[in-house]
Design a protein around this motif. Structure first.
Motif, PDB file in Angstrom:
ATOM      1  N   ASP A  74      25.179   4.783 -17.861  1.00  0.00           N
ATOM      2  CA  ASP A  74      25.449   6.399 -18.004  1.00  0.00           C
ATOM      3  C   ASP A  74      25.958   7.145 -19.817  1.00  0.00           C
ATOM      4  O   ASP A  74      26.781   6.962 -19.599  1.00  0.00           O
ATOM      5  CB  ASP A  74      26.610   6.119 -17.450  1.00  0.00           C
ATOM      6  CG  ASP A  74      26.571   6.632 -15.458  1.00  0.00           C
ATOM      7  OD1 ASP A  74      25.030   6.033 -15.200  1.00  0.00           O
ATOM      8  OD2 ASP A  74      27.538   6.228 -14.492  1.00  0.00           O
ATOM      9  N   ARG A  96      23.720  -0.272  -7.154  1.00  0.00           N
ATOM     10  CA  ARG A  96      23.679  -0.426  -8.084  1.00  0.00           C
ATOM     11  C   ARG A  96      25.090  -0.489  -9.323  1.00  0.00           C
ATOM     12  O   ARG A  96      25.975  -0.173  -8.155  1.00  0.00           O
ATOM     13  CB  ARG A  96      23.342   1.170  -8.995  1.00  0.00           C
ATOM     14  CG  ARG A  96      23.366   2.648  -8.217  1.00  0.00           C
ATOM     15  CD  ARG A  96      25.236   2.653  -8.469  1.00  0.00           C
ATOM     16  NE  ARG A  96      25.199   4.043  -8.370  1.00  0.00           N
ATOM     17  CZ  ARG A  96      26.318   4.257  -8.662  1.00  0.00           C
ATOM     18  NH1 ARG A  96      27.574   3.731  -9.084  1.00  0.00           N
ATOM     19  NH2 ARG A  96      26.868   5.515  -8.204  1.00  0.00           N
ATOM     20  N   SER A 147      29.181   3.448 -18.106  1.00  0.00           N
ATOM     21  CA  SER A 147      29.476   3.735 -19.396  1.00  0.00           C
ATOM     22  C   SER A 147      29.507   3.230 -20.784  1.00  0.00           C
ATOM     23  O   SER A 147      30.678   2.621 -20.409  1.00  0.00           O
ATOM     24  CB  SER A 147      30.529   5.219 -19.161  1.00  0.00           C
ATOM     25  OG  SER A 147      30.626   5.974 -17.986  1.00  0.00           O
ATOM     26  N   TYR A 200      28.945  14.013 -15.228  1.00  0.00           N
ATOM     27  CA  TYR A 200      29.129  12.986 -14.419  1.00  0.00           C
ATOM     28  C   TYR A 200      28.835  13.327 -13.185  1.00  0.00           C
ATOM     29  O   TYR A 200      27.564  12.999 -12.260  1.00  0.00           O
ATOM     30  CB  TYR A 200      30.027  12.291 -14.455  1.00  0.00           C
ATOM     31  CG  TYR A 200      30.065  11.367 -13.573  1.00  0.00           C
ATOM     32  CD1 TYR A 200      30.043  10.271 -13.428  1.00  0.00           C
ATOM     33  CD2 TYR A 200      31.147  11.398 -12.171  1.00  0.00           C
ATOM     34  CE1 TYR A 200      29.575   9.470 -12.145  1.00  0.00           C
ATOM     35  CE2 TYR A 200      31.877  10.481 -11.404  1.00  0.00           C
ATOM     36  CZ  TYR A 200      30.773   9.706 -11.242  1.00  0.00           C
ATOM     37  OH  TYR A 200      31.619   8.939 -10.533  1.00  0.00           O
ATOM     38  N   ALA A 258      26.599   1.467 -12.515  1.00  0.00           N
ATOM     39  CA  ALA A 258      26.305   2.076 -13.906  1.00  0.00           C
ATOM     40  C   ALA A 258      27.681   2.457 -14.786  1.00  0.00           C
ATOM     41  O   ALA A 258      28.339   3.276 -14.664  1.00  0.00           O
ATOM     42  CB  ALA A 258      26.526   3.700 -13.227  1.00  0.00           C
TER      43      ALA A 258
END
Ligand code: GLU
Length: 287
Positions: free
Chosen positions: A40, A4, A8, A190, A6
């Protein structure tokens, strides 16, 4: 294999993000596996919808294709709350009422606790408050939830993970102290959100920057506490600018949007990054 990327959505993606996304994407595709995107966006005050759209457009420009719709952490708040309940029921987390100023004041005292990998470690002020005081203050005061690190580690014993191609690493979660798992202004940190999501998504290989090696100490502990599988890890070198410092979201010249505007061809850049070739002025460095 399932990997993946991810991001932010708090700024524009830059060459460092592209490098990470390309490595994760290519690893999955080379193995006939699955590549997922996760947004995220748990930090409501910093996440912006226009950065979500821009990040996905940047990835598509690079020629990166992903499987299914991107997942969003903001859709997963129930799972984070449930995990926190589990830890609460086992008395592994406690509410912390300290303000930043309270923490700074106790750290300024002589013989304060040493620094951890992510800066000063929490001095433990709220760890052993009497139950009555805790309950009274919880009703009226904003609080976060912290992991009781010593107690947590005593339930798991020593923990390791496998760093792909480099062998077994020992997790050192105690160096982080009593970390925050749910913030006053966000339902999960997180660490908690990412660990739960990687497990729920079925991620088998976490490919991400070496700046997150220390975070893996904590993620490995949360996996053990919450009965989650441990993926393989590959922490890759970081893209650095001419000053030798790793890129930050404020380095506009390295943003994928500005490279695209300058006429760079996305899939060519992706192939170069995959081969470890960086545009002039940039280099890969291990922190
Ligand atoms: N959203 C996190 C970041 O951008 C993801 C880190 C990770 O890959 O676990 O740093």
């Amino acid at each position: 294999m399932l990997t993946r990327f991810a991001p932010s959505p708090t700024g524009d993606l830059h060459l460092g993000h592209a490098y990470s996304a390309v490595l994760a994407h290519d690893a999955a595709r080379a193995a006939g596996g699955t590549f997922l995107i996760r947004i995220d966006d748990i930090d409501g005050s910093r996440s912006r919808e226009d950065y979500v759209a821009a990040s996905l457009a940047d990835l598509a420009w690079l020629g990166i294709d992903w499987d299914g719709a991107p997942l969003r952490q903001s859709d997963r708040l129930g799972a984070y709350a449930a995990a926190l309940d589990t830890l609460r029921a086992r008395d592994l987390v406690y509410p912390c009422f300290c303000t930043r100023a309270d923490i700074a004041a106790s750290l300024a005292a002589p013989h304060g606790p040493p620094n951890g990998p992510a800066g000063a470690i929490y001095p433990g002020t709220c760890r052993d408050l009497p139950t009555t005081e805790r309950e009274r203050r919880m009703a009226t005061e904003p609080h976060c939830w912290r992991l009781d690190m010593a107690r947590a580690v005593s339930t798991t014993g020593a923990l390791t993970w496998e760093e792909q191609g480099q062998g077994v690493r020992t997790a050192e979660p105690t160096t982080h102290g009593d970390i925050v798992l749910a913030r006053k202004d966000a339902p999960a940190s997180y660490h908690l959100a990412s660990t739960l999501d990687d497990a729920a998504m079925g991620v088998t290989h976490i490919i991400r920057g070496a700046d997150l090696i220390a975070a893996t100490d904590v993620h490995r502990l949360l996996q053990a506490l919450l009965d989650l599988p441990t993926p393989l890890y590959r922490h890759h070198a970081l893209v650095c600018g001419a000053d030798g410092k790793r890129l930050a979201k404020r380095d506009a010249a390295a943003s994928l949007a500005s490279l695209r505007a300058a006429g760079v061809v996305g899939p060519t850049l992706a192939a170069d990054l995959a081969a470890g070739r960086l545009p002039t002025g940039y280099s890969l460095q291990m922190p």
